[in-house]
Design a protein around this motif. Structure first.
Motif, PDB file in Angstrom:
ATOM      1  N   ARG A 169       0.766  -1.075   0.100  1.00 38.15           N
ATOM      2  CA  ARG A 169       0.074   0.002  -0.002  1.00 38.15           C
ATOM      3  C   ARG A 169       0.854   1.211   0.102  1.00 38.15           C
ATOM      4  NH1 ARG A 169      -4.225   1.942   4.744  1.00 38.15           N
ATOM      5  NH2 ARG A 169      -4.656   3.973   3.694  1.00 38.15           N
ATOM      6  N   ALA A 170       2.149   1.234   0.677  1.00 37.87           N
ATOM      7  CA  ALA A 170       2.991   2.352   0.784  1.00 37.87           C
ATOM      8  C   ALA A 170       3.481   2.546  -0.637  1.00 37.87           C
ATOM      9  CB  ALA A 170       4.233   2.070   1.628  1.00 37.87           C
ATOM     10  N   ILE A 171       3.556   1.595  -1.148  1.00 41.56           N
ATOM     11  CA  ILE A 171       4.070   1.552  -2.876  1.00 41.56           C
ATOM     12  C   ILE A 171       2.774   2.455  -3.635  1.00 41.56           C
ATOM     13  CG2 ILE A 171       3.955   0.445  -5.121  1.00 41.56           C
ATOM     14  CD1 ILE A 171       6.894   0.753  -4.072  1.00 41.56           C
ATOM     15  N   SER A 172       1.793   1.977  -3.529  1.00 42.73           N
ATOM     16  CA  SER A 172       0.426   2.632  -4.305  1.00 42.73           C
ATOM     17  C   SER A 172       0.520   4.260  -3.889  1.00 42.73           C
ATOM     18  CB  SER A 172      -0.826   2.271  -3.751  1.00 42.73           C
ATOM     19  OG  SER A 172      -0.745   0.910  -4.263  1.00 42.73           O
ATOM     20  N   ILE A 173       0.834   4.618  -2.505  1.00 43.07           N
ATOM     21  CA  ILE A 173       0.656   5.856  -1.941  1.00 43.07           C
ATOM     22  C   ILE A 173       2.026   6.592  -2.762  1.00 43.07           C
ATOM     23  CG2 ILE A 173       1.202   7.474  -0.155  1.00 43.07           C
ATOM     24  CD1 ILE A 173      -0.104   5.593   1.476  1.00 43.07           C
ATOM     25  N   ALA A 174       3.097   6.179  -2.865  1.00 42.50           N
ATOM     26  CA  ALA A 174       4.160   6.780  -3.451  1.00 42.50           C
ATOM     27  C   ALA A 174       3.993   7.035  -4.856  1.00 42.50           C
ATOM     28  CB  ALA A 174       5.724   6.143  -3.371  1.00 42.50           C
ATOM     29  N   SER A 199       2.256   0.551  -7.816  1.00 38.83           N
ATOM     30  CA  SER A 199       0.979   0.196  -7.195  1.00 38.83           C
ATOM     31  C   SER A 199       0.882  -1.313  -6.762  1.00 38.83           C
ATOM     32  CB  SER A 199      -0.175   0.340  -7.937  1.00 38.83           C
ATOM     33  OG  SER A 199      -0.356  -0.500  -8.981  1.00 38.83           O
ATOM     34  N   GLU A 200       0.143  -1.639  -5.899  1.00 32.23           N
ATOM     35  CA  GLU A 200       0.093  -2.943  -5.551  1.00 32.23           C
ATOM     36  C   GLU A 200      -0.357  -4.107  -6.602  1.00 32.23           C
ATOM     37  OE1 GLU A 200      -3.676  -1.320  -3.611  1.00 32.23           O
ATOM     38  OE2 GLU A 200      -1.696  -0.506  -4.378  1.00 32.23           O
ATOM     39  N   THR A 201      -1.007  -3.427  -7.827  1.00 32.10           N
ATOM     40  CA  THR A 201      -1.323  -4.103  -9.036  1.00 32.10           C
ATOM     41  C   THR A 201      -0.218  -4.547  -9.744  1.00 32.10           C
ATOM     42  OG1 THR A 201      -2.140  -2.304 -10.061  1.00 32.10           O
ATOM     43  CG2 THR A 201      -3.754  -3.452  -8.748  1.00 32.10           C
ATOM     44  N   ASP A 202       0.741  -3.892  -9.821  1.00 35.36           N
ATOM     45  CA  ASP A 202       1.886  -3.966 -10.678  1.00 35.36           C
ATOM     46  C   ASP A 202       2.834  -5.124 -10.082  1.00 35.36           C
ATOM     47  OD1 ASP A 202       1.205  -1.735 -12.035  1.00 35.36           O
ATOM     48  OD2 ASP A 202       2.462  -0.319 -10.924  1.00 35.36           O
ATOM     49  N   THR A 204       5.702  -7.820 -10.087  1.00 29.96           N
ATOM     50  CA  THR A 204       7.377  -8.077 -10.441  1.00 29.96           C
ATOM     51  C   THR A 204       7.786  -9.307 -11.094  1.00 29.96           C
ATOM     52  OG1 THR A 204       7.890  -8.419  -8.315  1.00 29.96           O
ATOM     53  CG2 THR A 204       7.647  -6.264  -8.845  1.00 29.96           C
ATOM     54  N   ASN A 205       6.932 -10.420 -10.518  1.00 29.55           N
ATOM     55  CA  ASN A 205       7.232 -11.823 -10.876  1.00 29.55           C
ATOM     56  C   ASN A 205       7.097 -12.251 -12.304  1.00 29.55           C
ATOM     57  OD1 ASN A 205       4.581 -11.896 -10.818  1.00 29.55           O
ATOM     58  ND2 ASN A 205       4.478 -13.406  -9.074  1.00 29.55           N
ATOM     59  N   ASP A 206       6.367 -11.258 -13.127  1.00 30.87           N
ATOM     60  CA  ASP A 206       6.099 -11.464 -14.419  1.00 30.87           C
ATOM     61  C   ASP A 206       7.083 -10.779 -15.349  1.00 30.87           C
ATOM     62  OD1 ASP A 206       5.477  -8.864 -14.226  1.00 30.87           O
ATOM     63  OD2 ASP A 206       3.233  -9.354 -15.045  1.00 30.87           O
ATOM     64  N   GLY A 207       8.071 -10.183 -14.638  1.00 25.93           N
ATOM     65  CA  GLY A 207       9.101  -9.341 -15.467  1.00 25.93           C
ATOM     66  C   GLY A 207       8.758  -8.000 -15.909  1.00 25.93           C
ATOM     67  N   GLU A 208       7.655  -7.562 -15.772  1.00 23.36           N
ATOM     68  CA  GLU A 208       7.258  -6.502 -16.512  1.00 23.36           C
ATOM     69  C   GLU A 208       7.689  -5.091 -15.686  1.00 23.36           C
ATOM     70  OE1 GLU A 208       3.062  -4.040 -18.214  1.00 23.36           O
ATOM     71  OE2 GLU A 208       2.805  -6.030 -17.349  1.00 23.36           O
ATOM     72  N   TYR A 209       7.671  -5.330 -14.360  1.00 24.20           N
ATOM     73  CA  TYR A 209       7.813  -4.419 -13.627  1.00 24.20           C
ATOM     74  C   TYR A 209       9.284  -4.618 -12.834  1.00 24.20           C
ATOM     75  CZ  TYR A 209       3.373  -2.411 -14.676  1.00 24.20           C
ATOM     76  OH  TYR A 209       2.177  -2.102 -15.296  1.00 24.20           O
ATOM     77  N   VAL A 210      10.114  -3.423 -12.450  1.00 25.08           N
ATOM     78  CA  VAL A 210      11.129  -3.421 -11.505  1.00 25.08           C
ATOM     79  C   VAL A 210      10.642  -3.394 -10.159  1.00 25.08           C
ATOM     80  CG1 VAL A 210      13.359  -2.278 -10.733  1.00 25.08           C
ATOM     81  CG2 VAL A 210      13.010  -2.569 -13.337  1.00 25.08           C
ATOM     82  N   ASP A 211      11.338  -4.249  -9.299  1.00 27.46           N
ATOM     83  CA  ASP A 211      10.787  -4.150  -8.001  1.00 27.46           C
ATOM     84  C   ASP A 211      11.526  -3.059  -7.263  1.00 27.46           C
ATOM     85  OD1 ASP A 211      10.613  -4.515  -5.259  1.00 27.46           O
ATOM     86  OD2 ASP A 211      11.137  -6.623  -5.264  1.00 27.46           O
ATOM     87  N   THR A 212      10.587  -1.931  -7.177  1.00 29.97           N
ATOM     88  CA  THR A 212      10.865  -0.682  -6.820  1.00 29.97           C
ATOM     89  C   THR A 212      11.616  -0.622  -5.273  1.00 29.97           C
ATOM     90  OG1 THR A 212       8.965   0.125  -7.932  1.00 29.97           O
ATOM     91  CG2 THR A 212       9.961   1.908  -6.533  1.00 29.97           C
ATOM     92  N   GLU A 213      10.823  -1.321  -4.475  1.00 33.56           N
ATOM     93  CA  GLU A 213      11.338  -1.396  -2.982  1.00 33.56           C
ATOM     94  C   GLU A 213      12.728  -1.985  -2.970  1.00 33.56           C
ATOM     95  OE1 GLU A 213       7.011  -2.554  -2.031  1.00 33.56           O
ATOM     96  OE2 GLU A 213       8.392  -2.736  -3.692  1.00 33.56           O
TER      97      GLU A 213
END
Length: 390
Positions: A169-174, A199-202, A204-213
């Motif tokens: 949720r903190a990711i979604s806020i940021a 956001s929480e809907t992005d 990372t395990n499908d490779g589309e998004y970089v793990d921001t945290e």
């Protein structure tokens, strides 16, 4: 709200208490209990470790009107106090130690604090003040979770995580606040197709998004001490938090984006591609072949995944190579004289001799970080002296 003089111990009466510690808790020298307590026994607990105080009576700050949450708690206490323990989320309490007396149904807590549930406690105090002359003696049961640990960093992390429901949720806020946009742009200077998770809907395990945290954790790990020293409440000599406190790292990053210091923000932006490339390299570094580190995932003789606990001390050691030329951006300059295999050999020794062959222990061991950093610091100084002579 906590009083100015903190109580060193507190006798908490309970109606039910169960030890629900998992094997991971036992391995990390902590205990977890769950229970039900009479509301009256919770009123004097302090909440100085909590990131949220009772908002309606926040001292030294603007007072808030009762929210829907406060109103719902009041309604339950007024209309259905017998159902309070199942309608209310209860409290989360941390303490440094606990002594249970089953005969007296009390548990004596050492340096206790509420870390989630200050709003509930505040409303319970209000309820008892309003019913001080109530002859019915209503004392509803309240659920509580009790965590016993001496790890102050873990206490802070639990407080942050529990008050934001979960860390995604903190990711979604940021993401909604745009606090990740420039970091994404900085990363794309080297990785044009990279997209940060916002956001929480992005996923990372499908490779589309970089793990921001993870990226932010690695950035904190590779920042040199002179940069980290510019941040309040950060011990620049102890990088353990970069591995074990993901939520804290994200919140610190958000603070830097909003409030600076400018030099720290610039370091984040300059080093973002370097940090991510370094993490991806070490996460599946083939130099770990033959180390016999059992926690490493292998397939067909190839290194597939090295645990974060093993590589974070290595990543943090690279901070010795991070410099900023008088006219230029922050860069990492690793001397050719130091090979990755030499770092892996030192990391293997630390893993076995200091961490007891446990990757989680290694990631949380200041000694492991210090051991690796001593090696890189020596090579960094030699490289610098060589440059000066030249």
């Amino acid at each position: 709200m906590a009083s100015s003089a903190k109580k060193e111990s507190y006798a908490l009466e309970y109606r039910v208490l169960r030890n629900i510690s998992a094997p991971e808790d036992e391995a990390d020298n902590r205990k977890v209990y769950t229970g039900q307590a009479p509301a009256s026994s919770l009123l004097e607990l302090e909440d100085d470790e909590n990131v949220r105080e009772y908002l309606v009576e926040a001292k030294g700050k603007q007072k808030h009107s009762p929210t829907l949450v406060h109103q719902a708690i009041r309604k339950t206490l007024r209309d259905h106090p017998d159902q309070f323990n199942i309608l209310n989320g209860g409290l989360v309490i941390v303490a440094r130690n606990a002594t249970v007396d089953d005969a007296k149904k009390t548990v004596r807590l050492e340096k206790p604090s509420i870390i989630n549930g200050s709003q509930t406690q505040g409303e319970l105090k209000r309820f008892f003040n309003d019913h001080v002359k109530d002859e019915t003696g209503v004392d509803p049961s309240v659920k509580f979770e009790l965590i016993i640990t001496k790890d102050r960093d873990l206490v802070a992390e639990i407080s942050i995580a529990r008050n934001f429901q979960n860390d995604v949720r903190a990711i979604s806020i940021a993401g909604r606040r745009g606090q990740l946009d420039e970091l994404e742009s900085a990363l794309q200077k080297v990785y044009p197709d990279a997209k940060l998770r916002k956001s929480e809907t992005d996923l990372t395990n499908d490779g589309e998004y970089v793990d921001t945290e993870k990226l932010i954790q690695v950035l904190f790990a590779i920042l040199p001490e002179e940069v980290l020293d510019k941040l309040d409440r950060v011990d620049s000599t102890n990088k353990v938090f970069t591995y074990s406190q993901k939520t804290r790292c994200l919140k610190l990053f958000q603070s830097v984006v909003d409030n600076g210091p400018t030099e720290v923000y610039e370091a984040f932006m300059d080093l973002a591609p370097t940090a991510w490339g370094l993490y991806e390299k070490w996460k599946c570094h083939q130099g770990f072949k033959g180390t016999r580190i059992r926690s490493i995932t292998r397939e067909d003789g190839m290194i597939v995944e090295v645990p974060d606990g093993v590589i974070f001390p290595i990543l943090a050691a690279h901070s010795a190579f991070v410099v900023k030329p008088k006219k230029g951006k922050w860069v990492m300059r690793k001397p050719d004289a130091l090979t990755d295999l030499e770092l892996i050999d030192v990391a293997k020794q630390a893993y076995m001799e200091i961490a007891g062959s446990n990757p989680q222990t290694m990631g949380k061991s200041k000694a492991c970080y210090s051991t690796l950093h001593q090696i890189t610091s020596i090579f960094a100084r030699l490289a610098k002296s060589g440059t000066n002579r030249g």
